[in-house]
Design an enzyme around this catalytic site. Structure first.
Site, PDB file in Angstrom:
ATOM      1  N   SER A   1       0.851  -1.184   0.000  1.00  0.00           N
ATOM      2  CA  SER A   1       0.000   0.000   0.000  1.00  0.00           C
ATOM      3  C   SER A   1       0.889   1.237   0.000  1.00  0.00           C
ATOM      4  O   SER A   1       2.116   1.128   0.016  1.00  0.00           O
ATOM      5  CB  SER A   1      -0.898   0.004   1.235  1.00  0.00           C
ATOM      6  N   LYS A   2       0.236   2.389   0.026  1.00  0.00           N
ATOM      7  CA  LYS A   2       0.971   3.653  -0.018  1.00  0.00           C
ATOM      8  C   LYS A   2       1.991   3.756   1.115  1.00  0.00           C
ATOM      9  O   LYS A   2       3.007   4.421   0.983  1.00  0.00           O
ATOM     10  CB  LYS A   2       0.000   4.824   0.085  1.00  0.00           C
ATOM     11  N   ARG A   3       1.673   3.101   2.245  1.00  0.00           N
ATOM     12  CA  ARG A   3       2.602   3.101   3.375  1.00  0.00           C
ATOM     13  C   ARG A   3       4.003   2.647   2.962  1.00  0.00           C
ATOM     14  O   ARG A   3       4.989   2.997   3.583  1.00  0.00           O
ATOM     15  CB  ARG A   3       2.113   2.116   4.439  1.00  0.00           C
TER      16      ARG A   3
ATOM     17  N   GLY B   1       5.641   3.399   0.433  1.00  0.00           N
ATOM     18  CA  GLY B   1       6.344   4.331  -0.447  1.00  0.00           C
ATOM     19  C   GLY B   1       5.736   4.298  -1.836  1.00  0.00           C
ATOM     20  O   GLY B   1       4.531   4.127  -1.976  1.00  0.00           O
TER      21      GLY B   1
END
Ligand code: GLU
Length: 517
Positions: free
Chosen positions: A254-256, A258
């Site tokens: 996910s966006k977490r 990067g």
């Protein structure tokens, strides 16, 4: 017997940027279609009107094209089974829902949201699956029609058969869901809007899709979809659910983690062929298993859905960078230079690549900034993972810092060598005295001659000779070949840059001053 031609589709929802997971889905569909001589369709799934935006559709198309993918049918190119945007197909969905209703494969449901919520809560409290009770199944169809005609709000629900739902998945084999865990799904809401699991089937069937290749987040939707095919008496396609992609911490990517969107990677200077090559290896491996570098045509040849693994794939950014490094090295210098230009705009300011500058260059002593940058890029490209790292690598050219070089702990050892003082003294003297260096026109040959004289006069050789000299010229004791670097520095110093490049003479005198010797 003639085989049905392969038809696949990529069906993104235009609610955000194209991410790694969806890009891999698109790629696997495309590889399969191209390999089988089949048809690839692009279908835009924009029934979620609140979240869908036209700009995301444009962006998706641009990202797919950047990756080198294309499609034979789609909203932008048309095709025999259009329209290819779900928001343009609402009548089709309604028509088929009415057909199911009239055939008693579906029924009208008058339950309100509050009632349904209460049922769900009760089910949860009693440790039952919170699935729809089937309450409205029992309403007599004539009675239901009468209530509908009297404008009582109602949805259309599909009757799930009383037997387990089975389908075949190329990646997972035979899959079976007990009908007890699948509620009668709503296919058309009381608002008149059709529901996702229903429209996908209508579209896939009417578009004659033979293979549904998509992420395994859709696996649990599949039994509902299979029930729609069965209710309509349509053949069920083959499915291939691709494994989840995890981050290095084994959590769903996910966006977490990067950068995960295709645009992020493009902006970082990852080449499309590197990304495609990397995406292909997320869940697929060639026969034999060890080869990792594949061009697009090689992938089309080697790819096989049979070799797609059901176990999760871990996204390994270092491997992507490793591949990118490879593709940067094998690209033409012109291409890399062109891709590198935007990243140098800040360092090079407006002089690059203006035509004005080209004119000045033609008429005077000022070098052509384009050609000059091409040499900078060629010098440094072999040492980067991504194009966006080039300006930082170029700091030895753009940001000469004598004080910093003297203070760097990395350089302490070289500065303490017994011969270093003598080498620096002789080298400094000779450069400062040299006519061509003073004019900023030191040639590699003249430079070599000076170095040889320093060698003869001090007796220093090998790294005792070169490391101190490199330190003066670049600020670091290791770096690129002098033969290429010297002309870049000398010519660079004549370019009208926002922050001038220092030539060798200027560097040597700053270094001497900073050292106070
Ligand atoms: N629109 C769905 C998604 O973006 C794809 C559904 C499908 O491939 O069946 O996840």
């Amino acid at each position: 017997v003639a085989q049905t031609p392969v038809r696949v589709r990529f069906a993104p929802s235009p609610t955000g940027h194209l991410h790694v997971g969806n890009a891999r889905t698109a790629l696997f569909n495309w590889l399969f279609a191209r390999q089988q001589g089949g048809v690839m369709a692009l279908r835009i799934e924009d029934t979620d009107v609140d979240r869908s935006e036209a700009r995301f559709e444009d962006q998706l198309i641009a990202d797919l094209k950047w990756l080198g993918l294309d499609w034979d049918e789609g909203p932008d190119v048309g095709g025999p089974y259009g329209p290819y945007r779900q928001s343009d197909r609402l009548d089709i969905y309604r028509e088929h829902a009415e057909k199911l209703l009239s055939e008693r494969k579906a029924y009208l449901c008058f339950c309100t949201e509050e009632e349904l919520q209460k049922d769900r809560e009760r089910a949860t409290a009693e440790h039952r699956q919170p699935i729809y009770s089937g309450k409205c199944r029992a309403i007599d169809p004539a009675e239901a029609q009468r209530r509908r005609a009297a404008d009582e709000p109602c949805a259309i629900r599909l009757r799930i058969p009383e037997h387990p739902i089975r389908f075949h998945d190329i990646v997972r084999g035979n899959v079976e869901f007990s009908n007890e865990v699948v509620s009668d799904p709503i296919i058309l809401r009381s608002s008149g809007m059709p529901v996702y699991n229903y429209v996908v089937v209508i579209d896939d069937a009417l578009m004659k899709i033979t293979h549904v290749i998509r992420g395994d987040d859709h696996l649990s939707n599949t039994p509902k979809q299979v029930a729609v095919y069965e209710a309509l008496g349509w053949p069920v396609p083959e499915f291939a659910h691709l494994s989840t992609i995890l981050g290095a911490d084994r959590e769903r990517l996910s966006k977490r983690h990067g950068a995960t969107s295709i645009a992020n990677f493009r902006d970082m200077g990852v080449l499309p062929e590197a990304l495609v090559n990397y995406l292909a290896l997320l869940g697929w491996a060639p026969t034999g298993g060890t080869r990792e570098i594949f061009s697009m045509p090689e992938l089309v040849k080697e790819f096989s859905l049979q070799r797609v693994t059901p176990s999760p794939a871990v996204f390994d950014i270092e491997k992507l960078y490793w591949l990118n490094r490879h593709y940067i090295k094998v690209s033409s210098p012109e291409r890399i230079e062109k891709l590198a230009q935007p990243y140098f705009l800040q360092l090079l300011g407006e002089i690059f690549p203006s035509d004005e500058n080209k004119k000045t260059a033609a008429s005077s002593d000022v070098p052509d900034s384009g050609k000059w940058l091409a040499r900078v890029v060629q010098l440094l490209a072999p040492s980067v993972d991504r194009i966006d790292q080039l300006p930082a690598k170029a700091s030895l050219i753009f940001n000469y810092d004598a004080q910093g070089a003297l203070a760097a702990s990395d350089n302490a050892e070289v500065l303490a060598w017994p011969n270093t003082d003598a080498v620096l003294a002789r080298f400094t003297y000779k450069i400062l005295e040299d006519e061509s260096a003073r004019e900023g026109k030191l040639t590699p040959e003249q430079f070599k001659k000076i170095v040889n004289e320093v060698k003869a006069e001090t007796g220093a050789k090998g790294k005792e000779l070169f490391h101190p000299i490199r330190l003066v010229v670049t600020g670091s004791h290791s770096g690129p070949e002098f033969d290429k670097l010297i002309p870049i520095l000398e010519e660079g110093s004549r370019l009208p840059l926002p922050k001038p490049v220092l030539n060798v003479h200027q560097r040597v005198s700053q270094f001497a001053k900073a050292r106070g010797k």
